[in-house]
Every structure is written in C-alpha cells, then in structure tokens.
Write a protein that holds these residues in place. Structure first.
Motif, PDB file in Angstrom:
ATOM      1  N   ILE A   1     -10.127  16.437 -20.644  1.00 33.71           N
ATOM      2  CA  ILE A   1     -10.202  15.142 -19.948  1.00 33.71           C
ATOM      3  C   ILE A   1     -10.527  14.032 -20.938  1.00 33.71           C
ATOM      4  CG2 ILE A   1     -11.553  13.822 -18.273  1.00 33.71           C
ATOM      5  CD1 ILE A   1     -11.681  16.398 -16.594  1.00 33.71           C
TER       6      ILE A   1
ATOM      7  N   LEU B   1      -8.453  10.667 -21.845  1.00 35.74           N
ATOM      8  CA  LEU B   1      -9.051   9.333 -21.833  1.00 35.74           C
ATOM      9  C   LEU B   1      -8.728   8.575 -23.115  1.00 35.74           C
ATOM     10  CD1 LEU B   1     -12.555   9.993 -20.251  1.00 35.74           C
ATOM     11  CD2 LEU B   1     -10.575   8.924 -19.210  1.00 35.74           C
TER      12      LEU B   1
ATOM     13  N   THR C   1     -11.113   7.132 -13.539  1.00 35.17           N
ATOM     14  CA  THR C   1     -11.004   8.418 -12.848  1.00 35.17           C
ATOM     15  C   THR C   1     -11.351   9.577 -13.783  1.00 35.17           C
ATOM     16  OG1 THR C   1      -9.284   7.486 -11.453  1.00 35.17           O
ATOM     17  CG2 THR C   1      -9.448   9.869 -11.512  1.00 35.17           C
ATOM     18  N   GLY C   2     -10.870   9.508 -14.999  1.00 30.48           N
ATOM     19  CA  GLY C   2     -11.192  10.555 -15.972  1.00 30.48           C
ATOM     20  C   GLY C   2     -12.670  10.578 -16.321  1.00 30.48           C
TER      21      GLY C   2
END
Length: 93
Positions: free
Chosen positions: A12, A16, A41-42
C-alpha cells in the motif's frame, strides 16, 4: 498472519508513492484530486493495517479522522469547481 499484513502495508505504501508521482505530474486539477483521494484511501488502509498488526487502537482513530478530512477535501474541491462553472456560465451569456 502478521507477516502478510506487514507485507500488505508495504504494498500500500508503494502504491501511495506512485499516487504522489501522479499528483506532481498530473495533467489537470481533477486528476490531481483523484490522486489525492487515492493517497487518502491508501493512508486509511495502511493505518488500519498497522493498528491491527501492532495492536494500537489509536491508529484506528487517526484513520477515521483521515477519512473525514478526505471527505471534506473532496466536497471543497467540488464546490470550488461548481463556483467556477457558475462564473463561467454567467460570463458567457
């Protein structure tokens, strides 16, 4: 299981970083805003996973606050775009 979650956090965070590159090189404001939403969101996902792996409940609270701020940021972006649209439509007639 914690090794899998830690690897997921690493993945993740790599996504990003790609989103940050998209913000810096994005062709338009809407593309940059979508990349900022991706980062939000990440970030929420990374914080939730880190809170689960480490057992820190405060990380969940920070993730919820980040979700709230991301929502307000998108609303502000849309309102700014609507005000531009209204100004453009009154100038054109």
């Amino acid at each position: 299981m914690s090794d899998f979650l830690t690897a997921s956090v690493g993945f993740i965070l790599a996504m990003l970083a790609l989103g940050l590159v998209s913000i810096l090189r994005g062709p338009g404001d809407a593309d940059r805003m979508m990349s900022a939403q991706l980062i939000g969101t990440g970030g929420i996902a990374a914080l939730l996973l880190l809170g689960t792996v480490t057992g820190v409940p405060a990380a969940v609270d920070v993730a919820l606050i980040l979700a709230l701020l991301a929502t307000f940021a998108s609303i502000a972006f849309v309102k700014k775009g609507l005000s531009r649209l209204e100004v453009d439509s009154t100038d054109g007639t």
